[in-house]
Design a protein around this motif. Structure first.
Motif, short mmCIF file in Angstrom:
data_model
loop_
_atom_site.label_atom_id
_atom_site.label_comp_id
_atom_site.label_asym_id
_atom_site.label_seq_id
_atom_site.Cartn_x
_atom_site.Cartn_y
_atom_site.Cartn_z
N LYS A 19 0.85 -1.20 0.00
CA LYS A 19 0.00 0.00 0.00
C LYS A 19 0.89 1.25 0.00
N SER A 20 0.63 2.22 0.88
CA SER A 20 1.40 3.47 0.86
C SER A 20 2.53 3.49 1.89
N THR A 21 2.94 2.33 2.33
CA THR A 21 3.96 2.25 3.38
C THR A 21 5.25 2.96 2.98
N LEU A 22 5.66 2.82 1.73
CA LEU A 22 6.96 3.36 1.29
C LEU A 22 6.84 4.63 0.47
N GLY A 23 5.66 4.93 -0.04
CA GLY A 23 5.54 6.11 -0.87
C GLY A 23 4.15 6.28 -1.44
N LEU A 24 3.92 7.46 -2.01
CA LEU A 24 2.66 7.78 -2.66
C LEU A 24 2.86 7.64 -4.16
N ILE A 25 2.24 6.63 -4.74
CA ILE A 25 2.41 6.34 -6.16
C ILE A 25 1.67 7.38 -6.99
N THR A 26 2.36 7.92 -7.97
CA THR A 26 1.74 8.93 -8.84
C THR A 26 1.47 8.42 -10.24
N GLU A 27 2.15 7.34 -10.65
CA GLU A 27 1.93 6.79 -11.99
C GLU A 27 2.46 5.37 -12.05
N VAL A 28 1.80 4.53 -12.85
CA VAL A 28 2.26 3.16 -13.07
C VAL A 28 2.23 2.85 -14.56
N VAL A 29 3.06 1.92 -14.95
CA VAL A 29 3.00 1.32 -16.29
C VAL A 29 2.68 -0.15 -16.08
N ILE A 30 1.62 -0.62 -16.73
CA ILE A 30 1.20 -2.00 -16.55
C ILE A 30 1.16 -2.74 -17.89
N GLU A 31 1.36 -4.02 -17.81
CA GLU A 31 1.24 -4.90 -18.98
C GLU A 31 -0.23 -5.23 -19.21
N LEU A 32 -0.64 -5.33 -20.47
CA LEU A 32 -2.02 -5.63 -20.83
C LEU A 32 -2.07 -6.93 -21.62
N PRO A 33 -2.53 -8.01 -21.03
CA PRO A 33 -2.67 -9.27 -21.78
C PRO A 33 -3.68 -9.12 -22.92
N GLN A 34 -3.58 -10.03 -23.87
CA GLN A 34 -4.52 -10.05 -24.99
C GLN A 34 -5.69 -10.98 -24.65
#
Length: 472
Positions: free
Chosen positions: A205-220
Motif C-alpha cells: 500500500k502506501s507504506t513506502l511512498g505515494l504512487i503517482t503513476e504506473v505502467v502495466i502490462e495488458l494481456p490479450q
C-alpha cells in the motif's frame, strides 16, 4: 442508495478537531500548482465510497503532478504532519487534523500503447477508463471486480480480480512505478531500478511512498465466458456445498466466487432478486465457450436458478460478473483468509445471513484462490499469503449510527465462527482499517520486517504513517 447515516456526527467525537490557523496554508499554496483547500472551503469535503469514513485533514491538496505530491510531503514533514492519499475511498480510513490529504483526480493520464501492450496510468485513474482505452485494441486491463475502483490503490494492495486463478495477482503485471517516497523524493521503481522499492510498493500500500503513476502490462483477452447465476437463499447450504466441491477440481483457466447476497428492493435490482436472500455463483473462464460451459454445468444443476446470466461476454463487461455497487454507501467490512471450507464453516455463514441482522449484511463473499495466484511470480512483491485457499469478505450496511454495533458484531461473530479454518491472515485490499494489528496480519514475518526496514529508509520521519500502511 440513500441512508440516514450522517458522518458529521461521528467526526465530533472520533477525530481530532482541526484548527485552520495551525497550518500555514499560504505557504502550501505557494509550494504546489494544484488547488489547496482549507477546512470550510467549498472544495474541502472529501467523501469516498464508504460514507461512514470521516476525513477532516488540516488541508486538502488537489495534486496535478508528482512534483505537487513531493512538495506536499516536504511541507508536511517540516511541520510534523503526515500525508494521506485519496482517489475513490474504497477501503479508505479516517484522516484527522494531523494530516494533509492529497487527492489525485487531476492526475488522469491514461495512455495505451498497443505495440508494447502496456498502459501508462496516473494515480487518479479508475479501471473503467483503462478498460475503455485498452479494449478496442484487444487488450485486457486486469482490474478487480469493480471497474470504478482506482487503479493505483488496487495495484498497491496486490490486486485480485475475476480472473485471479488464471492470471494471478494484477500487481504482477506492473512494469514501472513513479512514486514520491516519504523523504519527499520522486523516484522510478522497476525490477531493475530501485528493485527493493518496486518489491514493497506492490502489496505494501502506501507504506513506502505515494504512487503517482504506473505502467502495466495488458494481456490479450477479448472475450471470456462468465457472469453470475443466482439461486434462492433457501438453497444456500446446498449451493455452497456444491460450489466448494465443484471448485476443488476447477481448471486454472477458470475462476469463481460465491456470495450470499441480501439486495434491497431498488429499481436497479432485478425483481426476482430484490428484498430476499440469494446465492450468487460467479464464474469467469478464458477457455472456449463450449469447454467453459461444460465446466460450469455442474453448478447450473446445483439448484433451480432464479437468474442465469453466465455466457460469452466481451472482456469490456467484466464488471458485470460481480456487479458490485457503484454508488457510495455506509458500510462496515472485514475479511480473512481460509485454508478450508468444511460443512461447519459453510453452515455458520448461512446461519449468519439468516439471523435477525442478516438483512443488514448485503454481501458475504467467498473467493476461491489458488491456480496462477498461488505460483511464484516472475518478480517477487510484498503480496503475501498466496497459499490460502479462499478469501472471505463480509460487508455490512449501516443505515444509521445505531446500527453500527449490531452490524459490526454480526461480522465479528461470522469471522469467529470460521476461525478454526482461518489462516490468521488477510489481504491488504480487504483491510479497510488503520489498526496496526489488522494491517500486520497482511504480511508474514519476513515481509513485515523488510517493509519496516524499508520504511525507515524511505520514510525516516514517518510522514506516511497514516491510513492502512505497515508500521514498524
Amino acid at each position: 442508495m440513500t441512508t440516514d447515516f450522517d458522518p458529521a456526527g461521528l467526526a465530533a467525537t472520533d477525530l481530532d478537531p482541526v484548527d485552520p490557523a495551525s497550518v500555514d496554508l499560504a505557504g502550501l499554496r505557494r509550494a504546489v500548482r494544484g488547488a489547496v483547500h482549507a477546512p470550510g472551503d467549498p472544495g474541502y469535503p472529501t467523501v469516498g465510497f464508504n460514507v461512514t469514513v470521516v476525513r477532516r485533514p488540516a488541508a486538502v491538496v488537489d495534486a496535478t503532478s508528482a512534483d505537487d505530491v513531493a512538495a506536499t510531503v516536504a511541507f508536511a514533514t517540516a511541520r510534523g504532519l503526515t500525508v494521506g492519499i485519496f482517489t475513490t475511498g474504497h477501503g479508505g480510513t479516517g484522516v484527522d487534523g494531523g494530516s494533509i490529504l492529497v487527492r489525485t483526480a487531476a492526475m488522469d493520464t491514461c495512455v495505451v500503447d498497443p505495440a508494447t501492450r502496456t498502459a501508462r496510468i496516473g494515480a487518479g485513474v479508475r479501471w473503467q477508463t483503462v478498460l475503455d482505452a485498452a479494449v478496442p485494441h484487444g487488450l485486457a486491463p486486469l482490474c478487480g471486480s469493480a471497474p470504478g475502483v482506482g487503479v493505483v490503490g488496487f495495484l498497491s494492495g496486490g490486486g485480485i480480480g475475476p480472473l485471479v486463478r488464471t492470471v494471478g495477482s494484477s500487481a504482477d503485471y506492473v512494469r514501472s512505478i513513479t512514486v514520491v517516497t516519504g523523504d519527499g523524493v520522486v523516484r522510478t521503481a522497476t525490477a531493475q531500478d530501485n528493485p527493493e522499492l518496486f518489491w514493497g510498493l506492490r502489496g505494501g500500500k502506501s507504506t513506502l511512498g505515494l504512487i503517482t503513476e504506473v505502467v502495466i502490462e495488458l494481456p490479450q483477452i477479448t472475450e471470456i465466458y462468465g457472469g453470475a447465476v443466482f439461486f434462492d437463499g433457501a438453497e444456500a447450504a446446498a449451493v455452497l456445498r456444491a460450489w466448494r466441491d465443484w471448485a476443488a477440481d476447477l481448471p486454472t483457466e477458470a475462476s469463481t466466487s460465491v456470495a450470499l447476497v441480501n439486495l434491497p428492493p431498488l429499481p436497479e435490482v432485478p425483481p426476482m432478486l430484490a428484498g430476499r436472500l440469494t446465492v450468487s455463483v460467479r464464474y469467469a473462464s478464458v477457455a472456449d465457450p463450449a469447454t467453459a460451459a461444460a465446466a460450469f454445468a455442474p453448478m447450473r444443476a446445483a439448484a433451480p436458478a432464479l437468474l442465469d446470466a453466465v455466457g460469452p461476454m466481451p472482456y469490456a463487461a467484466i464488471g458485470a460478473i460481480h456487479a458490485d455497487p457503484a454508488e457510495p454507501m455506509p458500510v462496515v467490512e472485514s475479511s480473512g483468509l481460509l485454508a478450508a471450507l468444511p460443512d461447519e464453516a459453510l453452515d455458520h455463514l448461512v446461519a449468519t445471513v439468516n439471523s435477525p441482522v442478516g438483512p443488514l449484511l448485503p454481501g458475504v463473499e467467498l473467493r476461491q484462490l489458488g491456480g496462477a495466484y498461488a505460483q511464484d511470480p516472475p518478480v517477487r512483491s510484498a503480496l503475501c499469503h498466496r497459499d490460502a485457499a479462499f478469501n472471505l469478505h463480509l460487508v455490512g450496511m449501516v443505515p444509521d449510527e445505531q446500527a453500527v454495533p449490531a452490524v459490526a458484531g454480526a461480522i465479528a461473530a461470522a469471522l469467529a465462527g470460521v476461525a478454526p479454518w482461518s489462516t490468521g491472515a488477510t489481504l491488504p485490499n480487504f483491510v479497510a482499517s488503520d489498526d496496526p494489528a489488522r494491517i500486520r496480519r497482511c504480511y508474514d514475518d519476513d515481509t513485515a520486517a523488510w517493509l519496516a526496514a524499508l520504511a525507515d529508509q524511505f520514510d525516516p520521519k514517518g510522514v506516511l504513517r497514516v491510513g492502512p500502511v505497515m508500521r514498524s
